[in-house]
Design a protein around this motif. Sequence first.
Motif, PDB file in Angstrom:
ATOM      1  N   LEU A  25       0.839  -1.199   0.000  1.00  0.00           N
ATOM      2  CA  LEU A  25       0.000   0.000   0.000  1.00  0.00           C
ATOM      3  C   LEU A  25       0.875   1.251   0.000  1.00  0.00           C
ATOM      4  CD1 LEU A  25      -2.782   1.247   0.061  1.00  0.00           C
ATOM      5  CD2 LEU A  25      -2.796   0.970   2.546  1.00  0.00           C
ATOM      6  N   LEU A  26       1.920   1.263   0.801  1.00  0.00           N
ATOM      7  CA  LEU A  26       2.843   2.387   0.842  1.00  0.00           C
ATOM      8  C   LEU A  26       3.474   2.616  -0.533  1.00  0.00           C
ATOM      9  CD1 LEU A  26       4.288   4.464   2.721  1.00  0.00           C
ATOM     10  CD2 LEU A  26       6.047   2.719   3.042  1.00  0.00           C
ATOM     11  N   LYS A  27       3.919   1.545  -1.151  1.00  0.00           N
ATOM     12  CA  LYS A  27       4.532   1.631  -2.484  1.00  0.00           C
ATOM     13  C   LYS A  27       3.530   2.148  -3.510  1.00  0.00           C
ATOM     14  CE  LYS A  27       5.337  -2.189  -4.716  1.00  0.00           C
ATOM     15  NZ  LYS A  27       5.902  -3.468  -5.176  1.00  0.00           N
ATOM     16  N   HIS A  28       2.312   1.651  -3.465  1.00  0.00           N
ATOM     17  CA  HIS A  28       1.275   2.079  -4.405  1.00  0.00           C
ATOM     18  C   HIS A  28       0.945   3.562  -4.229  1.00  0.00           C
ATOM     19  CE1 HIS A  28      -2.203   1.802  -7.010  1.00  0.00           C
ATOM     20  NE2 HIS A  28      -2.867   2.465  -6.077  1.00  0.00           N
ATOM     21  N   LEU A  29       0.780   3.984  -2.995  1.00  0.00           N
ATOM     22  CA  LEU A  29       0.469   5.397  -2.731  1.00  0.00           C
ATOM     23  C   LEU A  29       1.597   6.294  -3.219  1.00  0.00           C
ATOM     24  CD1 LEU A  29      -1.099   4.991   0.793  1.00  0.00           C
ATOM     25  CD2 LEU A  29      -2.307   5.792  -1.255  1.00  0.00           C
ATOM     26  N   PHE A  30       2.835   5.886  -3.016  1.00  0.00           N
ATOM     27  CA  PHE A  30       3.986   6.636  -3.506  1.00  0.00           C
ATOM     28  C   PHE A  30       3.932   6.764  -5.028  1.00  0.00           C
ATOM     29  CE2 PHE A  30       8.319   6.312  -5.302  1.00  0.00           C
ATOM     30  CZ  PHE A  30       8.805   7.553  -4.919  1.00  0.00           C
ATOM     31  N   ARG A  31       3.686   5.658  -5.702  1.00  0.00           N
ATOM     32  CA  ARG A  31       3.634   5.673  -7.170  1.00  0.00           C
ATOM     33  C   ARG A  31       2.465   6.503  -7.707  1.00  0.00           C
ATOM     34  NH1 ARG A  31       5.215  -0.608  -8.501  1.00  0.00           N
ATOM     35  NH2 ARG A  31       7.467  -0.289  -8.476  1.00  0.00           N
ATOM     36  N   GLN A  32       1.405   6.612  -6.909  1.00  0.00           N
ATOM     37  CA  GLN A  32       0.235   7.397  -7.327  1.00  0.00           C
ATOM     38  C   GLN A  32       0.385   8.880  -7.013  1.00  0.00           C
ATOM     39  OE1 GLN A  32      -2.351   6.222  -9.184  1.00  0.00           O
ATOM     40  NE2 GLN A  32      -1.018   4.432  -9.290  1.00  0.00           N
ATOM     41  N   GLY A  33       1.448   9.248  -6.311  1.00  0.00           N
ATOM     42  CA  GLY A  33       1.722  10.655  -6.076  1.00  0.00           C
ATOM     43  C   GLY A  33       1.398  11.201  -4.699  1.00  0.00           C
ATOM     44  N   LEU A  51      13.664  -1.353   8.168  1.00  0.00           N
ATOM     45  CA  LEU A  51      12.694  -2.378   7.757  1.00  0.00           C
ATOM     46  C   LEU A  51      12.010  -1.999   6.455  1.00  0.00           C
ATOM     47  CD1 LEU A  51      10.931  -3.217  11.146  1.00  0.00           C
ATOM     48  CD2 LEU A  51      12.239  -4.811   9.729  1.00  0.00           C
ATOM     49  N   LEU A  52      11.572  -0.739   6.367  1.00  0.00           N
ATOM     50  CA  LEU A  52      10.898  -0.284   5.149  1.00  0.00           C
ATOM     51  C   LEU A  52      11.814  -0.378   3.946  1.00  0.00           C
ATOM     52  CD1 LEU A  52       8.955   2.815   6.502  1.00  0.00           C
ATOM     53  CD2 LEU A  52       7.961   0.649   5.720  1.00  0.00           C
ATOM     54  N   CYS A  53      13.058   0.032   4.098  1.00  0.00           N
ATOM     55  CA  CYS A  53      14.016  -0.034   2.994  1.00  0.00           C
ATOM     56  C   CYS A  53      14.178  -1.465   2.495  1.00  0.00           C
ATOM     57  CB  CYS A  53      15.355   0.536   3.451  1.00  0.00           C
ATOM     58  SG  CYS A  53      16.575   0.659   2.148  1.00  0.00           S
ATOM     59  N   ASP A  54      14.381  -2.395   3.410  1.00  0.00           N
ATOM     60  CA  ASP A  54      14.530  -3.807   3.031  1.00  0.00           C
ATOM     61  C   ASP A  54      13.279  -4.337   2.345  1.00  0.00           C
ATOM     62  OD1 ASP A  54      17.041  -3.772   4.187  1.00  0.00           O
ATOM     63  OD2 ASP A  54      16.406  -4.795   6.020  1.00  0.00           O
ATOM     64  N   SER A  59       9.948  -5.967  -2.402  1.00  0.00           N
ATOM     65  CA  SER A  59       8.673  -5.829  -3.106  1.00  0.00           C
ATOM     66  C   SER A  59       8.844  -5.378  -4.552  1.00  0.00           C
ATOM     67  CB  SER A  59       7.755  -4.845  -2.374  1.00  0.00           C
ATOM     68  OG  SER A  59       8.199  -3.515  -2.569  1.00  0.00           O
ATOM     69  N   GLY A  60      10.092  -5.072  -4.952  1.00  0.00           N
ATOM     70  CA  GLY A  60      10.347  -4.746  -6.346  1.00  0.00           C
ATOM     71  C   GLY A  60      10.544  -3.274  -6.654  1.00  0.00           C
ATOM     72  N   LEU A  61      10.535  -2.421  -5.657  1.00  0.00           N
ATOM     73  CA  LEU A  61      10.766  -0.996  -5.896  1.00  0.00           C
ATOM     74  C   LEU A  61      12.264  -0.777  -6.069  1.00  0.00           C
ATOM     75  CD1 LEU A  61       9.043   1.602  -6.016  1.00  0.00           C
ATOM     76  CD2 LEU A  61       9.675   2.009  -3.642  1.00  0.00           C
ATOM     77  N   ASP A  62      12.651  -0.069  -7.133  1.00  0.00           N
ATOM     78  CA  ASP A  62      14.085   0.126  -7.354  1.00  0.00           C
ATOM     79  C   ASP A  62      14.676   1.048  -6.288  1.00  0.00           C
ATOM     80  OD1 ASP A  62      14.313   2.966  -8.282  1.00  0.00           O
ATOM     81  OD2 ASP A  62      13.099   2.243  -9.946  1.00  0.00           O
ATOM     82  N   ALA A  63      15.991   0.994  -6.138  1.00  0.00           N
ATOM     83  CA  ALA A  63      16.675   1.697  -5.052  1.00  0.00           C
ATOM     84  C   ALA A  63      16.447   3.201  -5.088  1.00  0.00           C
ATOM     85  CB  ALA A  63      18.173   1.391  -5.099  1.00  0.00           C
ATOM     86  N   GLY A  64      16.426   3.802  -6.272  1.00  0.00           N
ATOM     87  CA  GLY A  64      16.208   5.240  -6.392  1.00  0.00           C
ATOM     88  C   GLY A  64      14.838   5.653  -5.890  1.00  0.00           C
ATOM     89  N   ALA A  66      12.923   3.887  -3.863  1.00  0.00           N
ATOM     90  CA  ALA A  66      12.862   3.586  -2.429  1.00  0.00           C
ATOM     91  C   ALA A  66      13.475   4.723  -1.615  1.00  0.00           C
ATOM     92  CB  ALA A  66      13.564   2.266  -2.133  1.00  0.00           C
ATOM     93  N   ASN A  67      14.600   5.245  -2.085  1.00  0.00           N
ATOM     94  CA  ASN A  67      15.248   6.359  -1.383  1.00  0.00           C
ATOM     95  C   ASN A  67      14.376   7.605  -1.405  1.00  0.00           C
ATOM     96  OD1 ASN A  67      17.497   4.909  -0.622  1.00  0.00           O
ATOM     97  ND2 ASN A  67      18.650   5.469  -2.446  1.00  0.00           N
ATOM     98  N   ARG A  68      13.764   7.919  -2.550  1.00  0.00           N
ATOM     99  CA  ARG A  68      12.878   9.085  -2.643  1.00  0.00           C
ATOM    100  C   ARG A  68      11.674   8.929  -1.715  1.00  0.00           C
ATOM    101  NH1 ARG A  68      14.795   8.894  -7.680  1.00  0.00           N
ATOM    102  NH2 ARG A  68      13.149   7.612  -8.563  1.00  0.00           N
ATOM    103  N   LEU A  69      11.107   7.733  -1.673  1.00  0.00           N
ATOM    104  CA  LEU A  69       9.967   7.486  -0.789  1.00  0.00           C
ATOM    105  C   LEU A  69      10.383   7.706   0.667  1.00  0.00           C
ATOM    106  CD1 LEU A  69       7.497   4.518  -1.003  1.00  0.00           C
ATOM    107  CD2 LEU A  69       8.294   5.393   1.167  1.00  0.00           C
ATOM    108  N   LEU A  70      11.503   7.128   1.066  1.00  0.00           N
ATOM    109  CA  LEU A  70      11.945   7.223   2.457  1.00  0.00           C
ATOM    110  C   LEU A  70      12.336   8.648   2.843  1.00  0.00           C
ATOM    111  CD1 LEU A  70      13.957   3.904   2.709  1.00  0.00           C
ATOM    112  CD2 LEU A  70      11.770   4.431   3.804  1.00  0.00           C
TER     113      LEU A  70
END
Length: 80
Positions: A25-33, A51-54, A59-64, A66-70
């Motif tokens: 859900l976190l990944k999806h919300l990030f991708r949706q803006g 934990l979130l980074c790992d 879950s398949g989010l690329d490192a770039g 993931a860093n922007r989300l965090l």
Amino acid sequence: MEYPFSSCPKNVFLTGATGLLGIHLLKHLFRQGAEGMVVLSRQPEDRTRSLLCDRLRVSGLDAGDANRLLEGLNVVEGDV
């Protein structure tokens, strides 16, 4: 996932983000803006971010991304 609103919520308060469903859900919300994302965790902030980074990588989010989300994520330590 389709929202009944005109767009994805911009501000989100999410519990369970480090869990099985929460990370997706976190990944999806990030991708949706979603911009103002706050997660509630019983763990200290540094442990939660680790934990979130790992889990984002698994879950398949690329490192770039993931860093922007965090970077834009606020972690609140607590319990509901």
